[in-house]
Enzyme design. Structure first.
Site, PDB file in Angstrom:
ATOM      1  N   THR A   1      97.659 -78.182 -76.544  1.00  0.00           N
ATOM      2  CA  THR A   1      97.353 -77.115 -77.508  1.00  0.00           C
ATOM      3  C   THR A   1      95.856 -77.204 -77.792  1.00  0.00           C
ATOM      4  OG1 THR A   1      97.730 -78.569 -79.379  1.00  0.00           O
ATOM      5  CG2 THR A   1      99.635 -77.334 -78.591  1.00  0.00           C
TER       6      THR A   1
ATOM      7  N   GLU B   1     103.821 -74.365 -76.879  1.00  0.00           N
ATOM      8  CA  GLU B   1     105.026 -75.184 -77.088  1.00  0.00           C
ATOM      9  C   GLU B   1     106.290 -74.500 -76.579  1.00  0.00           C
ATOM     10  OE1 GLU B   1     102.578 -74.770 -79.216  1.00  0.00           O
ATOM     11  OE2 GLU B   1     102.248 -76.522 -80.486  1.00  0.00           O
TER      12      GLU B   1
ATOM     13  N   LYS C   1      95.895 -64.762 -99.523  1.00  0.00           N
ATOM     14  CA  LYS C   1      96.619 -64.683-100.790  1.00  0.00           C
ATOM     15  C   LYS C   1      95.666 -64.216-101.877  1.00  0.00           C
ATOM     16  CE  LYS C   1     100.399 -66.684-103.215  1.00  0.00           C
ATOM     17  NZ  LYS C   1     101.275 -67.822-103.419  1.00  0.00           N
TER      18      LYS C   1
ATOM     19  N   TRP D   1     100.523 -61.595-101.021  1.00  0.00           N
ATOM     20  CA  TRP D   1     100.152 -61.908 -99.640  1.00  0.00           C
ATOM     21  C   TRP D   1      99.608 -60.671 -98.940  1.00  0.00           C
ATOM     22  CZ3 TRP D   1      99.785 -66.793 -98.416  1.00  0.00           C
ATOM     23  CH2 TRP D   1     100.633 -67.732 -99.020  1.00  0.00           C
TER      24      TRP D   1
HETATM   25  P1  ADP Z   1      96.366 -71.820 -79.079  1.00  0.00           P
HETATM   26  O1  ADP Z   1      95.779 -70.462 -79.194  1.00  0.00           O
HETATM   27  O2  ADP Z   1      96.375 -72.599 -80.379  1.00  0.00           O
HETATM   28  O3  ADP Z   1      95.974 -72.585 -77.879  1.00  0.00           O
HETATM   29  P2  ADP Z   1      98.787 -70.735 -78.109  1.00  0.00           P
HETATM   30  O4  ADP Z   1      98.124 -70.054 -77.010  1.00  0.00           O
HETATM   31  O5  ADP Z   1      99.985 -71.531 -77.904  1.00  0.00           O
HETATM   32  O6  ADP Z   1      97.865 -71.689 -78.827  1.00  0.00           O
HETATM   33  O7  ADP Z   1      98.953 -69.676 -79.244  1.00  0.00           O
HETATM   34  C1  ADP Z   1     100.151 -69.446 -79.877  1.00  0.00           C
HETATM   35  C2  ADP Z   1      99.920 -68.582 -81.087  1.00  0.00           C
HETATM   36  O8  ADP Z   1      99.291 -67.361 -80.716  1.00  0.00           O
HETATM   37  C3  ADP Z   1     101.189 -68.165 -81.750  1.00  0.00           C
HETATM   38  O9  ADP Z   1     101.703 -69.171 -82.589  1.00  0.00           O
HETATM   39  C4  ADP Z   1     100.738 -66.932 -82.507  1.00  0.00           C
HETATM   40  O10 ADP Z   1     100.089 -67.274 -83.721  1.00  0.00           O
HETATM   41  C5  ADP Z   1      99.719 -66.322 -81.597  1.00  0.00           C
HETATM   42  N1  ADP Z   1     100.319 -65.239 -80.822  1.00  0.00           N
HETATM   43  C6  ADP Z   1     100.755 -65.269 -79.557  1.00  0.00           C
HETATM   44  N2  ADP Z   1     101.197 -64.055 -79.172  1.00  0.00           N
HETATM   45  C7  ADP Z   1     101.048 -63.228 -80.241  1.00  0.00           C
HETATM   46  C8  ADP Z   1     101.335 -61.846 -80.503  1.00  0.00           C
HETATM   47  N3  ADP Z   1     101.829 -61.032 -79.580  1.00  0.00           N
HETATM   48  N4  ADP Z   1     101.052 -61.364 -81.717  1.00  0.00           N
HETATM   49  C9  ADP Z   1     100.532 -62.159 -82.682  1.00  0.00           C
HETATM   50  N5  ADP Z   1     100.239 -63.441 -82.501  1.00  0.00           N
HETATM   51  C10 ADP Z   1     100.493 -63.982 -81.297  1.00  0.00           C
END
Ligand code: ADP
Length: 540
Positions: A186, A331, A438, A443
């Site tokens: 991550t 994940e 907030k 929210w």
């Molecule tokens: P990172 O960006 O931390 O490396 P990931 O690529 O795993 O991690 O990102 C996952 C996160 O991206 C999700 O938990 C969510 O917040 C956001 N995300 C992914 N797809 C969407 C979507 N279609 N709309 C909104 N948020 C999204």
């Protein structure tokens, strides 16, 4: 009573064997880092992958050892996915856009002894190699004629040489389906990155589910362009699902600008493309300024961050391209939900259909979702109640690599996303929990405000963050990158929210900027923006 079916472990090597046998002459086209294009087929790729699997034995790797990559989307990276994972080792794909310290940290954590990299990343490898104690073999993913010379790294192995020299005979081993074939970290915007180990079984089940008609709808008639990088969550599993479907693959290499992508799409007759909104924004801008169209593209999956409704409309109305809005996470291998219309939506007016497609969608088979309140109690699926999204399923993480404590709560993985789910099971992300604003106890969803702002004709990119406020705790601040040559004032943009959101949710101010900071995965870097603008409404 036991079933009487064969016990065949699910192994990723089976995908490549299938693609070779049944779709052997289907092409894989890559834009080369060295310039020009490389063309191969699933059959030839299988042969070279067997050679690479043989070549890997020279490094004396134990089963389960990590083999790292720093590479663009290209045929050699694809060979590595299958040769490493298929022979019982673990491909550790690394995002080169991370800071060198972060990359070195990950390599030290995964203890990879071999690193394969594209020539582009030589300076990066020179910087990190001295800090990665476990690394003892560096392989440059190119031919002898293009091998770089490095004073700092005297021993560099040439990819093409070791592949050419290896036998094409290799029997794929039958591996425990729960053993790992890949690892991705991550991005660790808070704390150190965490490693997610993908099992053979999870990868195959994810490929099956994501290929289904109401997911990505992959077929052997498709020409698939993963713009989403193979160094981030396995390019959403497309290198695997494309083999399962027998689709043609087009790999864009390092050229991710609008012009290069458009040319590639037209030249290779791409029907299906996948990427994050910021990439498509560049492409759509190119298409609009140059007045060009997409003649073969039928659909595109967009995820990674919320796809602005205006982008869905532009793709559909101006280009006849269907947008599949998808949600996922590192994940989750990564696919969790996709937004597709059900039969009864087909009779609805376009505007109502669009409302459905703007959501992140319904869970794909294999993923269970629920939303919970702060006490962990389940909230109703009414499209209004919002709470943390929890998921479970055979391709959802149970434990991070090297961390004993499981992140699960009562068997569910807490995503850190806040969402609603409607009566039809369509999930909509309100925000990442840490990005919600907030204000005076209410929210405010930053995504909702961004979506409205993005619909303004002068806005190319919009981001909303919460900034400290003396009276209301936090207030929304809108940051805008304007389209080239477009004009809009602060007042006009603020007025644009009238009647679209509650009065208290309208941002307090608008800041115009040349560009927004992006994370290594192409998302707007909200943490950085919050730091930069924390005293905008309240001098600290
Ligand atoms: P990172 O960006 O931390 O490396 P990931 O690529 O795993 O991690 O990102 C996952 C996160 O991206 C999700 O938990 C969510 O917040 C956001 N995300 C992914 N797809 C969407 C979507 N279609 N709309 C909104 N948020 C999204």
């Amino acid at each position: 009573m036991q079933g009487s079916m064969m016990q065949m472990p699910l192994n990723v090597s089976a995908l490549l064997q299938y693609a070779d046998r049944h779709h052997g002459d289907t092409e894989i086209v890559s834009r080369r880092v060295e310039g020009g294009f490389h063309r191969t087929t699933w059959r030839e790729l299988h042969t070279r992958t067997r050679q690479l699997a043989n070549a890997l034995t020279m490094f004396g790797l134990e089963p389960g050892e990590r083999v790292a990559t720093l590479a663009w989307n290209g045929h050699r990276h694809l060979e590595l996915y299958y040769a490493v994972g298929g022979s019982g080792k673990v491909v550790h794909t690394i995002n080169p856009r991370l800071l060198p310290e972060q990359i070195a940290w990950m390599l030290n954590h995964s203890q990879a002894r071999v690193l394969f990299f594209d020539t582009t990343f030589l300076p990066l490898v020179e910087a990190i190699a001295p800090h990665c104690k476990a690394l003892d073999h560096l392989v440059v993913m190119t031919a002898r004629a293009h091998m770089p010379v490095s004073a700092k790294l005297p021993i560099l192995v040439c990819y093409e040489e070791i592949v050419d020299a290896a036998s094409t005979y290799f029997e794929w081993p039958e591996l425990d389906e729960n053993s790992a074939c890949g690892i991705c970290y991550t991005s660790g915007t808070t704390g150190n990155p965490k490693g997610v180990l993908y099992s053979q079984r999870a990868t195959i089940l994810h490929a099956y589910a994501s290929a289904l008609p109401d997911a990505l709808c992959m077929s052997s008639r498709d020409v698939v362009l993963p713009v989403v990088p193979m160094f981030h969550v396995n390019a959403w599993g497309l290198p695997y699902s494309a083999a399962l479907a027998g689709a043609k693959l087009v790999l864009p290499g390092p050229a991710l600008d609008g012009k290069s992508l458009h040319e590639l799409m037209e030249y290779e007759r791409v029907t299906f493309a996948a990427g994050v909104p910021t990439i498509w924004q560049g492409l759509l801008q190119y298409a609009s300024t140059q007045g060009v169209r997409f003649t073969t593209l039928r659909r595109t999956v967009i995820g990674g961050s919320a796809c602005p409704p205006s982008m869905i409309r532009t793709f559909e109305q101006e280009h006849g391209v269907e947008v599949i809005h998808a949600w996922g996470m590192t994940e989750l291998s990564p696919l969790g939900a996709v937004s597709r219309l059900k039969a009864r939506h087909l009779g609805l007016p376009k505007a109502d259909q669009q409302k459905v497609l703007e959501k992140q969608g319904h869970a794909i088979f294999g993923i269970d979702m629920k939303i919970v309140d702060e006490q962990g109690d389940e909230l109703p699926w009414d499209g209004k109640a919002f709470g943390e999204l929890m998921v479970r399923g055979p391709w959802v993480i149970e434990k991070y690599f090297g961390i004993d404590e499981s992140p699960l709560q009562g068997g569910w993985f807490p995503t850190g996303d806040v969402a609603t789910i409607d009566a039809d099971g369509y999930m909509q992300i309100t925000d990442r929990a840490k990005d919600l604003i907030k204000s005076g106890g209410e929210w405010i969803s930053s995504i909702e405000l961004e979506n409205h702002a993005a619909a303004h004709p002068a806005v190319a990119l919009a981001a909303v963050i919460g900034v400290p406020h003396p009276k209301w705790d936090e207030r929304p601040l809108l940051l805008v990158v304007k389209k080239p040559g477009a004009e809009a004032s602060r007042e006009e943009l603020l007025k644009f929210f009238d009647g679209k959101v509650a009065r208290f949710a309208i941002p307090d101010d608008v800041l115009f900027t040349e560009a927004l900071p992006l994370t290594a995965t192409g998302k707007v870097h909200k943490l950085k923006l919050r730091e930069q603008h924390r005293s905008h409404l309240m001098p600290l």
